[in-house]
Design a protein around this motif. Structure first.
Motif, PDB file in Angstrom:
ATOM      1  N   UNK A 107     -13.258  14.523 -29.436  1.00 24.93           N
ATOM      2  CA  UNK A 107     -13.804  13.242 -29.002  1.00 24.93           C
ATOM      3  C   UNK A 107     -12.827  12.103 -29.263  1.00 24.93           C
ATOM      4  N   UNK A 108     -12.088  12.190 -30.358  1.00 23.88           N
ATOM      5  CA  UNK A 108     -11.142  11.138 -30.685  1.00 23.88           C
ATOM      6  C   UNK A 108      -9.991  11.063 -29.701  1.00 23.88           C
ATOM      7  N   UNK A 109      -9.462  12.216 -29.307  1.00 22.68           N
ATOM      8  CA  UNK A 109      -8.387  12.215 -28.316  1.00 22.68           C
ATOM      9  C   UNK A 109      -8.874  11.619 -26.995  1.00 22.68           C
ATOM     10  N   UNK A 110     -10.107  11.962 -26.615  1.00 24.71           N
ATOM     11  CA  UNK A 110     -10.653  11.435 -25.357  1.00 24.71           C
ATOM     12  C   UNK A 110     -10.874   9.928 -25.456  1.00 24.71           C
ATOM     13  N   UNK A 116      -6.229   3.829 -23.640  1.00 23.90           N
ATOM     14  CA  UNK A 116      -4.818   3.590 -23.308  1.00 23.90           C
ATOM     15  C   UNK A 116      -4.457   3.990 -21.888  1.00 23.90           C
ATOM     16  N   UNK A 117      -5.377   4.666 -21.191  1.00 24.17           N
ATOM     17  CA  UNK A 117      -5.074   5.140 -19.851  1.00 24.17           C
ATOM     18  C   UNK A 117      -4.192   6.375 -19.825  1.00 24.17           C
ATOM     19  N   UNK A 118      -4.201   7.144 -20.905  1.00 30.13           N
ATOM     20  CA  UNK A 118      -3.394   8.369 -21.003  1.00 30.13           C
ATOM     21  C   UNK A 118      -4.026   9.464 -20.150  1.00 30.13           C
ATOM     22  N   UNK A 119      -3.368   9.819 -19.061  1.00 33.65           N
ATOM     23  CA  UNK A 119      -3.936  10.803 -18.136  1.00 33.65           C
ATOM     24  C   UNK A 119      -3.669  12.249 -18.548  1.00 33.65           C
ATOM     25  N   UNK A 120      -2.971  12.465 -19.657  1.00 31.98           N
ATOM     26  CA  UNK A 120      -2.719  13.838 -20.116  1.00 31.98           C
ATOM     27  C   UNK A 120      -3.920  14.418 -20.848  1.00 31.98           C
ATOM     28  N   UNK A 121      -4.931  13.581 -21.104  1.00 33.05           N
ATOM     29  CA  UNK A 121      -6.138  14.001 -21.812  1.00 33.05           C
ATOM     30  C   UNK A 121      -7.339  13.867 -20.878  1.00 33.05           C
TER      31      UNK A 121
END
Length: 342
Positions: A107-110, A116-121
């Motif tokens: 949940x924290x990574x998501x 941040x808009x990180x599309x790798x997650x």
């Protein structure tokens, strides 16, 4: 020709679980499996001539609870860490081939990726889309997805409760399965998770699951980097439980390097078969297997691990499937997490 290895009651409903991380997106510096290698494995397990039994973790554990048989090559696929390659490169293949799976999300990574808009997650919307499939089981891992060697019980409990609360809020249900981040455990962490009421928790040590396998940290074969080739996959899919007790160390995070592992082998394993046990460790020049008493063994290392992770695997030859000469192995795996300065 030597005597044929014996079967044990554990073999009736044993199964193998695999842990995947990144699938495809090979230009990213994240451990994983290439799309081509993943497709080869999917082709292998969906070919009806190969007799795989593709099941959910629920199906495995219920069979063991009820002492119901599972056919050889009963396997389950799990995916770790919320990497977005899953929804692009793995999920379509799993759906097209009707393959059950478990996805462990952080949940924290998501939450951080959405900020941040990180599309790798994966996003929470991605996870909800995946969860609508009747093939999917969604489990949880830690909120922060950090190493745990320097974490006390209070911080581990706070992280787990935060992950669970976010899971409940976003998914409108309770997670039934837990995965230890990086496969790492300490006594405090095992104690914290034992109070959470999960059906089972998974590590990243190798081995097959039998009905006597501790559900506090069930084994999985990791499918990453040098462990992705098809021959290894086919061999491990046929592996069987190696029933033991009194395992030391009882955690993956160790305080001495080299460690001093030991275990007591179940009486279900014959003395004749036990004489064929072999052990191997990553980066270790020489291992000595010391027998202490009738069935207790300790493994002596000639040198320390040089990396932050180490593995020890002990195997016994097992009886091949009827009508075949394919080798089968009983498999007991240890994962060691080695803090800096150990």
């Amino acid at each position: 020709m030597g005597a044929r290895a014996e079967t044990t009651p554990e073999d009736l409903n044993s199964a193998v679980v695999y842990a995947y991380f990144r699938v495809g997106d090979d230009d990213r510096a994240v451990p994983g499996i290439s799309t081509d290698d993943f497709k080869l494995q999917i082709d292998e397990i969906t070919n009806p001539d190969n007799d795989y039994n593709l099941v959910s973790v629920d199906t495995i554990l219920k069979a063991q609870d009820n002492n119901s048989p599972l056919p050889p090559r009963s396997i389950s696929l799990t995916f770790e860490g919320s990497d977005s390659s899953f929804i692009r490169n793995a999920f379509p293949l799993l759906k097209d081939n009707n393959i059950p799976f478990t996805l462990f999300i952080s949940a924290g990574l998501i939450d951080q990726a959405e900020k941040t808009g990180d599309t790798s997650i994966l996003t929470w919307n991605d996870v909800r889309t995946i969860a609508k499939s009747n093939l999917a089981t969604i489990g949880m891992t830690s909120y922060a997805y950090n190493h745990v060697d320097d974490k006390n019980a209070e911080s581990l409990a706070a992280d787990t409760n935060r992950a669970r609360e976010r899971f409940r809020t976003e998914m409108k249900t309770e997670p039934r399965y837990f995965s230890y981040p990086y496969g790492e455990t300490t006594r405090d962490y095992l104690n914290v998770i034992s109070k959470q009421g999960f059906v089972a928790s998974f590590g990243q040590q190798s081995g097959a699951i039998g009905k006597s396998s501790p559900r506090s940290i069930l084994p999985r074969y990791t499918v990453v980097d040098s462990f992705t080739d098809l021959d290894r996959f086919k061999m491990t899919a046929l592996s069987l439980p190696f029933p033991v007790s009194d395992i030391e160390p009882s955690t993956t995070v160790i305080t001495t390097n080299p460690p001093h592992p030991g275990f007591t082998v179940s009486s279900e394993i014959s003395d004749t078969d036990l004489k064929k046990m072999k052990c191997f460790a990553s980066g270790i020049d020489k291992l000595d297997i010391e027998k202490i008493g009738a069935r207790h063994f300790e493994i002596r290392f000639s040198n320390a691990f040089e990396d932050s992770k180490g593995r020890l695997n002990c195997t016994l030859p097992a009886a091949p499937l009827d009508g075949t000469d394919e080798p089968r192995w009983r498999w007991l795996g240890f994962l060691f997490a080695i803090p800096d300065g150990t």
